[in-house]
Design an enzyme around this catalytic site. Structure first.
Site, PDB file in Angstrom:
ATOM      1  N   LYS A  35       0.842  -1.198   0.000  1.00  0.00           N
ATOM      2  CA  LYS A  35       0.000   0.000   0.000  1.00  0.00           C
ATOM      3  C   LYS A  35       0.878   1.250   0.000  1.00  0.00           C
ATOM      4  CE  LYS A  35      -0.549  -0.208   5.032  1.00  0.00           C
ATOM      5  NZ  LYS A  35      -1.478  -0.621   6.114  1.00  0.00           N
ATOM      6  N   TYR A 259      15.632  30.062   8.433  1.00  0.00           N
ATOM      7  CA  TYR A 259      14.383  30.682   8.886  1.00  0.00           C
ATOM      8  C   TYR A 259      14.270  30.629  10.402  1.00  0.00           C
ATOM      9  CZ  TYR A 259      12.741  30.580   4.048  1.00  0.00           C
ATOM     10  OH  TYR A 259      12.594  30.765   2.701  1.00  0.00           O
TER      11      TYR A 259
HETATM   12  C1  PLP Z   1      -0.750  -1.729   6.722  1.00  0.00           C
HETATM   13  C2  PLP Z   1      -1.303  -3.015   7.141  1.00  0.00           C
HETATM   14  C3  PLP Z   1      -0.460  -4.083   7.453  1.00  0.00           C
HETATM   15  C4  PLP Z   1       1.054  -3.940   7.495  1.00  0.00           C
HETATM   16  O1  PLP Z   1       1.423  -3.295   8.694  1.00  0.00           O
HETATM   17  P1  PLP Z   1       2.951  -3.101   9.107  1.00  0.00           P
HETATM   18  O2  PLP Z   1       2.914  -2.552  10.474  1.00  0.00           O
HETATM   19  O3  PLP Z   1       3.533  -2.139   8.114  1.00  0.00           O
HETATM   20  O4  PLP Z   1       3.567  -4.438   9.009  1.00  0.00           O
HETATM   21  C5  PLP Z   1      -1.034  -5.301   7.751  1.00  0.00           C
HETATM   22  N1  PLP Z   1      -2.385  -5.462   7.763  1.00  0.00           N
HETATM   23  C6  PLP Z   1      -3.214  -4.451   7.489  1.00  0.00           C
HETATM   24  C7  PLP Z   1      -4.690  -4.682   7.539  1.00  0.00           C
HETATM   25  C8  PLP Z   1      -2.722  -3.192   7.183  1.00  0.00           C
HETATM   26  O5  PLP Z   1      -3.562  -2.197   6.910  1.00  0.00           O
END
Ligand code: PLP
Length: 368
Positions: A35, A259
C-alpha cells in the site's frame, strides 16, 4: 544535470527482508503489503522486490488493476475492501481478494451478481476499533457471506493494535488473539492476524496463534514496527536517500542560520547546505542534532529544515566541499533514527517521499 537528491531502492534488501519474514513465520503464506506506493518505494518496485511473496496487499482497486497490468498473477488483497458497487465486478474479473469489514460491503456483494467466484477476508474488530465486526457479530456476518453463491474461500482476519508491544497495558496481543479465537469459534477458513510486529514476534505468539497468512509491511522495507531496531531484527534498509552539499557557509560566533534564525553559531564554524528539504519528504520537524552522514562521517542537522534545503554542521568533516556526498537516511543511517528524532515513525518518512525526488534502483552499499 539533475538535482543531486536521489532515493536508491535496494531490491536485494527487499528480497532479504521478505526472507526474514518467512523465517519468522515459516508455516504461513505471506501477503507483502505494498500500500501507499509500496511505502514510498514505487508499486512496480514493490512487485519486483517481493516477487517471491504469495500475494500482494494494498488499498485501491485501481492499483490492484495496475498490478495485473504489470503482470502480477498471484493473489491480490484489498485491505479496506471495496468502496462502491462498481468495484464488485472487478474483483471477479481480475481475481482480486477483498477484505469485508462492514455490513454495507456485504450488501454490495449480495446485490451484485458475481459471474466468477471470489475469495474474501472477513475482518474482526478485536479491539483496534477501526474496521471489522465485533467478535459477537462475527459468526452472523460469516453466515451471511457464506450464503452468497459467488463467495468461495473466507479467510478469518484481524489486526493488532500493539504488536510492537505485546504486553501493552491497555490491549495486549494475547487479549486480541483470545477475542479472535472466541469470535471465530467453529468457523471454517484460513486465518490471518499478523502485521510486521506480529510476524517478528511470531515465535513468542506461536503457541496461541494460527496464522495461515501473515501481512508484513514495514519490516519488508527495513523499518521497525517498534520495540527493537530494524537491525536487531536482522532487517536491511531498502531506501537510501542521498544528496550533496551545494553550498558552504563560514560562520562566526553569533551568526544565525536559516528561517527563524533558530541556530546560532557558538564560535567559528562551517555549515553545509544540502539539496533536500521538506518538499522532498524530509521531516520539517527534524531538530538540531538529527543525524546526517557527510562524506561518510556522522554529523547533524542545524537550523530549521526549509522547503528545498537544509543545513548541516560540517565541523566533524575533513575537507568538506561543494559536492560532498550526503546520506539523509538508509544505508548506514537507519530511517527510524531520523524519524524518532523528528517525532514520527519510519513509515511516515518512507511514504512521504515526494514525487519530485529522483528514484533509481541499486544494491545496498552501491548508491552514491
Ligand atoms: C498496513 C497493514 C499491514 C502492514 O502493517 P505493518 O505494520 O507495516 O507491518 C497489515 N495489515 C493491514 C490490515 C494493514 O492495513
Amino acid at each position: 544535470m539533475p538535482r543531486p537528491l536521489c532515493a536508491t531502492i535496494h531490491l536485494d534488501s527487499m528480497q532479504h527482508n521478505l526472507a526474514r519474514a518467512r523465517a519468522c513465520a515459516p508455516e504461513a503464506k505471506v501477503w507483502a503489503v505494498v500500500k501507499a506506493n509500496a511505502y514510498g518505494h514505487g508499486l512496480e518496485r514493490g512487485m519486483k522486490g517481493f516477487a517471491q511473496a504469495d500475494g500482494l496487499a494494498l488499498i485501491e482497486t485501481e492499483n490492484a488493476l495496475r498490478l495485473r497490468e504489470l503482470g502480477w498473477i498471484k493473489p491480490i488483497l484489498l485491505l479496506e475492501g471495496i468502496f462502491d458497487a462498481s468495484d464488485v465486478p472487478l474483483l471477479a474479473e481480475h481475481n482480486i481478494n477483498s477484505t469485508v469489514h462492514c455490513v454495507e460491503q456485504i450488501k454490495l456483494l449480495e446485490y451484485t451478481q458475481l459471474y466468477r467466484p471470489i475469495d474474501v477476508h472477513l475482518k474482526m474488530n478485536t479491539g483496534m476499533n477501526r474496521l471489522g465486526f465485533k467478535p459477537d457479530e462475527y459468526a452472523a456476518a460469516y453466515k451471511r457471506l457464506r450464503a452468497i453463491p459467488g463467495i468461495r474461500n473466507i479467510t478469518l482476519m484481524t489486526h493488532f493494535a500493539n504488536a510492537d508491544e505485546l504486553e501493552h497495558p491497555r490491549l495486549s496481543v494475547a487479549e486480541q488473539v483470545e477475542r479472535f479465537v472466541g469470535g471465530a469459534q467453529g468457523l471454517e477458513g484460513e486465518r490471518s492476524l499478523s502485521n510486521s510486529g506480529g510476524v517478528l514476534h511470531q515465535a513468542v505468539l506461536q503457541a496461541e496463534l494460527q496464522n495461515d497468512w501473515v501481512r508484513p509491511g514495514i519490516m519488508l522495507y527495513g523499518g521497525t514496527p517498534g520495540g527493537r531496531t530494524a537491525q536487531d531484527f536482522g532487517l536491511r534498509p531498502t531506501m537510501t536517500l542521498t544528496s550533496e552539499i551545494i553550498a558552504i557557509q563560514n560562520l562566526v560566533a553569533g551568526d544565525t542560520v536559516g528561517y527563524g534564525s533558530r541556530f546560532e553559531a557558538p564560535g567559528p564554524m562551517q555549515v553545509g547546505v544540502v539539496a533536500c528539504g521538506y518538499a522532498d519528504g524530509y521531516p520539517r520537524h527534524a531538530p538540531h542534532g538529527t543525524p546526517v552522514i557527510v562524506d561518510g562521517v556522522r554529523t547533524s542537522v542545524v537550523g530549521r529544515v526549509s522547503m528545498d534545503m537544509m543545513t548541516v554542521d560540517l565541523t566533524p568533516i575533513r575537507n568538506a566541499r561543494v559536492g560532498s556526498q550526503v546520506t539523509l537516511w538508509g544505508d548506514g543511517l537507519p530511517i527510524d533514527e531520523v524519524a524518532s528524532m523528528s517525532g514520527t515513525i519510519g513509515y511516515e518518512l518512507m511514504c512521504a517521499l515526494a514525487p519530485r525526488v529522483r528514484v533509481r534502483e541499486g544494491r545496498l552499499g552501491t548508491h552514491g
